[in-house]
Each structure stands twice: as C-alpha cells, then as structure tokens.
Design an enzyme around this catalytic site. Structure first.
Site, PDB file in Angstrom:
ATOM      1  N   HIS A 139       0.834  -1.210   0.000  1.00  0.00           N
ATOM      2  CA  HIS A 139       0.000   0.000   0.000  1.00  0.00           C
ATOM      3  C   HIS A 139       0.863   1.252   0.000  1.00  0.00           C
ATOM      4  O   HIS A 139       1.965   1.268   0.550  1.00  0.00           O
ATOM      5  CB  HIS A 139      -1.026  -0.012   1.135  1.00  0.00           C
ATOM      6  N   ASP A 190      -0.077   4.239   1.181  1.00  0.00           N
ATOM      7  CA  ASP A 190      -0.325   5.180   2.273  1.00  0.00           C
ATOM      8  C   ASP A 190       0.414   4.788   3.547  1.00  0.00           C
ATOM      9  O   ASP A 190       0.826   3.640   3.734  1.00  0.00           O
ATOM     10  CB  ASP A 190      -1.830   5.291   2.557  1.00  0.00           C
ATOM     11  N   ASP A 198       6.340  -0.032   6.973  1.00  0.00           N
ATOM     12  CA  ASP A 198       4.901  -0.196   6.707  1.00  0.00           C
ATOM     13  C   ASP A 198       4.449   0.885   5.727  1.00  0.00           C
ATOM     14  O   ASP A 198       4.026   1.940   6.159  1.00  0.00           O
ATOM     15  CB  ASP A 198       4.142  -0.130   8.029  1.00  0.00           C
ATOM     16  N   GLU A 253      -5.064   1.712   2.907  1.00  0.00           N
ATOM     17  CA  GLU A 253      -5.043   0.517   3.775  1.00  0.00           C
ATOM     18  C   GLU A 253      -5.130   0.906   5.238  1.00  0.00           C
ATOM     19  O   GLU A 253      -5.783   0.239   6.033  1.00  0.00           O
ATOM     20  CB  GLU A 253      -3.755  -0.283   3.516  1.00  0.00           C
ATOM     21  N   GLU A 254      -4.470   1.995   5.593  1.00  0.00           N
ATOM     22  CA  GLU A 254      -4.391   2.354   7.010  1.00  0.00           C
ATOM     23  C   GLU A 254      -5.698   2.921   7.565  1.00  0.00           C
ATOM     24  O   GLU A 254      -5.843   3.049   8.773  1.00  0.00           O
ATOM     25  CB  GLU A 254      -3.246   3.365   7.250  1.00  0.00           C
ATOM     26  N   ASP A 284       1.115 -10.485   0.892  1.00  0.00           N
ATOM     27  CA  ASP A 284       0.837  -9.141   1.413  1.00  0.00           C
ATOM     28  C   ASP A 284       1.761  -8.873   2.595  1.00  0.00           C
ATOM     29  O   ASP A 284       2.459  -9.770   3.070  1.00  0.00           O
ATOM     30  CB  ASP A 284      -0.638  -9.058   1.846  1.00  0.00           C
ATOM     31  N   HIS A 342       4.095   2.101  12.958  1.00  0.00           N
ATOM     32  CA  HIS A 342       3.060   3.012  13.489  1.00  0.00           C
ATOM     33  C   HIS A 342       3.578   3.799  14.701  1.00  0.00           C
ATOM     34  O   HIS A 342       2.818   4.545  15.314  1.00  0.00           O
ATOM     35  CB  HIS A 342       1.771   2.262  13.890  1.00  0.00           C
TER      36      HIS A 342
HETATM   37 ZN    ZN Z   1       0.580  -1.633   6.449  1.00  0.00          ZN
END
Ligand code: ZN
Length: 575
Positions: free
Chosen positions: A171, A173, A204, A238-239, A265, A542
């Site tokens: 992803h 984002d 991520d 996605e987030e 994934d 994150h």
């Molecule tokens: Zn992710």
C-alpha cells in the site's frame, strides 16, 4: 513389597498383641476387619491403578511422541537462474535513493482527504513512473479510483490451473507521524544513516512496494520474461479502511474472473529472539489474520440533578458492565488453527526436551497453558483466543447533572473459526446486554428503554472484518515461499542455508490487512515481510523512529526476484 502389602500390614501386625480372653471376640472382629481391610486394599489398589496406570501411559506416550517428532522444514529453494546474475542489475545506491524519494512524499491516508492530500498520492505515482521507466513501459498500469494502482506483467504462457497468475500486494499510504520532535530523524526525510534508511513507511510498507518494483525492474533489465502473469496491487487507504483502494482493485480483478496461485501481502517478519529458547531467526508466514470489529456498549438512566441521586446511573451501570467484561476471557485454543500449525512446526526444532514435549503434545498441555495469565506472553496469548479491549468511554454532560447516557467502544479481535456475530452474542451474554439494531443511535427512542439498560451494537464506522480463512502450510505455494525465504536469507547473510540457520513457521497476523479484499481469489494468501526484526523493532511500525536496514531492503529485492523465478519454476514442475 507391593502397595497392597503396605496398605494391609498394620492389620496383620495387630494380631500378635491380643490376649486369649479377647481372642474369640477379637477373632470375630478380626474377621470383619480383615474383610474390611481387604475391601480397603482392593479399593485403594483400584484407585491407585486408576492414577498410576494412566500416569505411566501418558509419560510413555509423551516420551514416544516427542522422540518421533520430525522436522517440517522444507529445503532451501534456489531459483533456476542464479540470483546474483539478476540482482547484479540492481544499482544499490540508485535503489536506495529511489526508496528515499518514496519516503519523502508524505502519503498519509485520511478518511476524508482534502484535495491537497489527494494530490500527494498523485505525486507519489508520478515519482514511481519516473523512477521505473522500464516498468512503466513493459507493464500495464491501471489507475483504480484515481489513486490506487494495479500493474500487470503479462506472462508468456496461457493461464491454466498449473500456471495461475500471482499477486503481490503493498500500500502507498502511511499512518501519521505523531510528534515529529520525538523522531531521531525527520519522519519524511528519507535520511540514510549508519546502514539504515529512516522515515515513516520504511517498514509499513513503502519498503515492500519499492522492493517489488525494483525486483521487476531488475528482471526486466536481465531480459527476463515470466511465464506466469504477475500482478502488483498498490492501494492508497489501507491504514484507514482499504475500502477505496484494495476493495476497488479486488472488484476489478474479480470481474475479470481471476484466480491466483498465491497472494503475498504485508505481514509478519523474520524475528530474532522472539520465541523463548530458539536462538536462530524465525521467518513467520501469516497463514491467516484475525477479524476485527468495534462494538458500542450503551447504558441509559433517567438522569436528574446530582444533588438528589436515585435509581440507576448510566455511568455506574456501564462501569459494572465493562468491569465484568474485563474479567471475562474467550476460550483459549492451542490445538486448532494457525497456532496449532505454529507449535507443531516449532516443536521438533526446539533445543529443550521439555519444550519439545510440551509443544509437540499440545493437546495434553493446552488446559494448563490456558490457565497462564495473558501478561506472561501477551502476544502469544492473543493468538490463542479472541480478545477484546475497551478503547473509549464516554458519559455525562455536566458536573452537577446525573448522566442519562454513557457509552464505551469495545475493540474486538476475532480468531479464525469464530465470527463477529458470535462474539457479539458472547459479550452480550457475559454482561447481560441486549443486542440492538446496528443503526440505532443515541437519539433513537426505541433504543435504551428501561427494560434494556445495557445494549450492545456493532459500530458501523469502524473496520469490521470477519477473520480470514486459513491458508494451508502444506500447499506447494507455502513450500515455495518457505524454500525461497531459506535460500534468500542464506544468500543475503552468506550462510550455507542449512535448516538450522533459519526456521520458517506459519503464524497468525493480529491486524487486518488489504489481503482480506482478495480472499475469494486464492486459497493461498500469505502475509509476510522479508525483514529481520529484533525485540523492540515492531514498535517502530506506526510508532516513532521507523527505519529499515539497507541490507534488509536489498534482501527484500532479492526475495521478490527469487520468488518470481521460483514461482515460474513451480508451474513447470507441476506439469
Ligand atoms: Zn501496512
């Protein structure tokens, strides 16, 4: 001396002490005693045999089953073309610079993005197209819902059951950075320092997105033509939900009637020191992911002035319900689903005899293990059961007003095999709540009547996703992935790739990923990130100071090159 003798001995001993006078009387008594004693001894023997025979049987079984445990590790799988001949086409300095430019574009996803925020994603796409001109020229680029991307590298041979396409997910984002002052390097600076590249998205998951493109670029430069069609899907939200990105890409692929040999994934890493007693790195392949749901628990009371409290108080009722829920645990299972696959894979490899015995015979030990408090190993405990946590709590309007309404959000993570509805019913029963219509809201007079002081509903704004199905760790696609990991890890780390250098094990992903959108298109969905992590590293995802080592990033490129080459080979072998 047998146990029977030991038990009856005191009765026999008493005989010699009796005088003649009492002999007759005592003889009668003794006869009764002896009969009683033999009943006791018989009974005791039975009780003991009920304990001892099973005990020794279980011990015997454990010794036998532990000594016959055999490895489940697949051998290293070298690609048909030497990996160095392809990856020598990668200019690593240029690849790192491209990766840094990807980090510098702050593609933070938001549910209601402004025009300017959306333009950031357009900038990101332009950067990709400029940096990978050969990929732009040779692959089909579909723009989905303005910001998401679907790339197709057409295979040379027709699609059939032995030559299904494969799908790589990533992803574009990232999540917000929080307070940039807490970062050691600017979160959107893409700075390279001391062997690491720093910034939001390095793990991520712009790293994986860029590595996938680098691997295709390297293969194109080596004039490689895949036999199997390869798709790359890069969602943009996605987030925050995946509804605008992955879900829309999945719709397109579904309309085309596509099925995939496997889908890769984001997911679990290669970890060091994260399984007690195992000293080699373990590559965890997520063969399933937990479902997620948010429930609203709401309580009502009549309200009034705080100077004259009476009857129910919505905050008290809610507090009681939450406290009851906090003490309630879902059933723990070690012997089913991904966790059972994990333990049976690790068991034969564990250096400790005790751990091999426990892990290899988990059905026997699962009850005892289930009694351990989750704090002993919170991550592992979460794998064995559905969990819930109260995440928000609201109630009351003013300091001197009795609350009429209070509510709390319960975030639930559902283990494969259970369902959102089932968990809702379980929680409702545990706290004595009535399940109400999901669309009910605070102003709905039908909701929260006096005879239903506690209600529970599914929050519609959240990401409510059922748990995934479980991909088999015995499939050829899993073995291909496992063998590729072992080969690339050895290649990247210069080891001789024997099975003791790295273990590969199936596992369960706690979070939800984009891959759920594609669940109908493949039985083999694997959530794996070829990145080596040490304790503490997962917190960077994150969190602050997200970073990846350049060695790991290069390894990720090698991994995708090897995977593409091996996947083509797998098709040939199966014919
Ligand atoms: Zn992710």
């Amino acid at each position: 001396m047998s146990i029977r003798h030991y038990v009856t001995l005191p009765l026999w001993m008493s005989h010699g002490l009796k005088s003649e006078t009492f002999t007759r009387v005592h003889r009668q008594r003794n006869t009764a005693d002896v009969m009683a004693s033999s009943r006791i001894s018989c009974c005791s023997t039975r009780i003991l045999s009920f304990i001892i025979v099973p005990f020794f049987s279980i011990v015997g079984y454990l010794i036998y089953s532990t000594s016959t445990l055999s490895t489940r590790q697949s051998p290293s799988l070298a690609p048909p073309i030497a990996l160095d001949s392809v990856v020598s086409n990668v200019n690593h300095t240029a690849a790192h610079a491209r990766f840094a430019s990807a980090i510098r574009i702050p593609t933070v996803s938001k549910l209601n993005a402004t025009e300017e925020e959306r333009r950031t994603f357009l900038r990101f796409r332009s950067m990709l197209q400029e940096e990978f001109p050969l990929v732009l020229e040779k692959l089909e680029w579909d723009i989905v819902n303005e910001l998401s991307l679907l790339l197709k590298w057409q295979g040379s041979e027709p699609v059939d059951d032995s030559n299904l396409p494969i799908l790589f997910l990533a992803h574009q984002d990232v999540v917000p950075v929080g307070d940039p002052e807490r970062w050691d390097f600017p979160p959107f600076g893409g700075e390279i320092n001391n062997g690491y590249i720093h910034g939001r998205g390095t793990l991520d998951m712009k790293g994986m997105l860029m590595a996938q493109l680098e691997s295709v670029d390297a293969l194109l430069k080596a004039r490689y033509q895949p036999r199997r069609t390869i798709y790359l899907a890069f969602g943009h939200d996605e987030e925050v939900s995946g509804k605008e990105g992955a879900a829309r890409i999945a719709e397109i692929l579904e309309k085309r009637g596509l099925r995939f040999e496997f889908i890769i994934d984001e997911g679990l890493p290669i970890s060091h020191g994260m399984f007690p007693g195992i000293n080699v790195p373990i590559a965890w392949i997520g063969i399933a992911e937990k479902g997620v749901a948010d429930f609203t628990i709401r309580t009502r009371s009549v309200g009034g002035h705080a100077s004259m409290p009476f009857g129910q108080n919505a905050i008290h009722t809610l507090s009681d319900a939450i406290a009851r829920l906090a003490k309630t645990r879902a059933i723990t299972t070690f012997s089913e689903g991904p966790v059972a696959h994990l333990l049976s894979t690790i068991a034969p490899e564990h250096p400790s005899m005790l751990m091999r015995t426990i892990l290899g015979n988990i059905r026997i030990f699962e009850y005892i293990l289930g009694l351990l408090p989750p704090a002993v190993a919170p991550g592992f405990a979460a794998m064995t059961r559905t969990t819930w946590a109260t995440t928000t709590f609201n109630g009351g309007v003013a300091a001197n007003v009795l609350p009429r309404d209070a509510s709390a959000n319960i975030n639930v993570r559902i283990r494969p095999g259970e369902s959102i509805r089932g968990v809702q019913e379980f929680i409702a029963k545990a706290i004595g709540a009535q399940i109400v219509n999901e669309t009910a809201n605070a102003d709905d007079p039908r909701d929260g009547s006096d005879d239903a002081p506690v209600t529970i509903s599914l929050s519609l704004g959240g990401r409510n996703t059922e748990p995934s199905s479980i991909s088999s760790p015995r499939s050829r696609a899993y073995k291909l992935l496992e063998g590729t990991i072992r080969h690339v890890f050895a290649f990247n780390h210069g080891t001789n790739s024997s099975s003791t250098d790295i273990l590969v094990a199936p596992s369960l992903l706690m979070g939800a990923t984009d891959s759920t959108a594609y669940k109908s298109m493949s039985a083999n969905i694997f959530r794996f990130q070829p990145v080596v992590m040490y304790p503490g590293d997962p917190d960077r995802i994150h969190g602050v100071n997200e970073r990846i080592s350049l060695k790991d990033y290069d390894g990720m490129i090698n991994f995708f090159v090897a995977l593409i080459l091996n996947a083509d080979q797998m098709g040939r072998q199966s014919q």
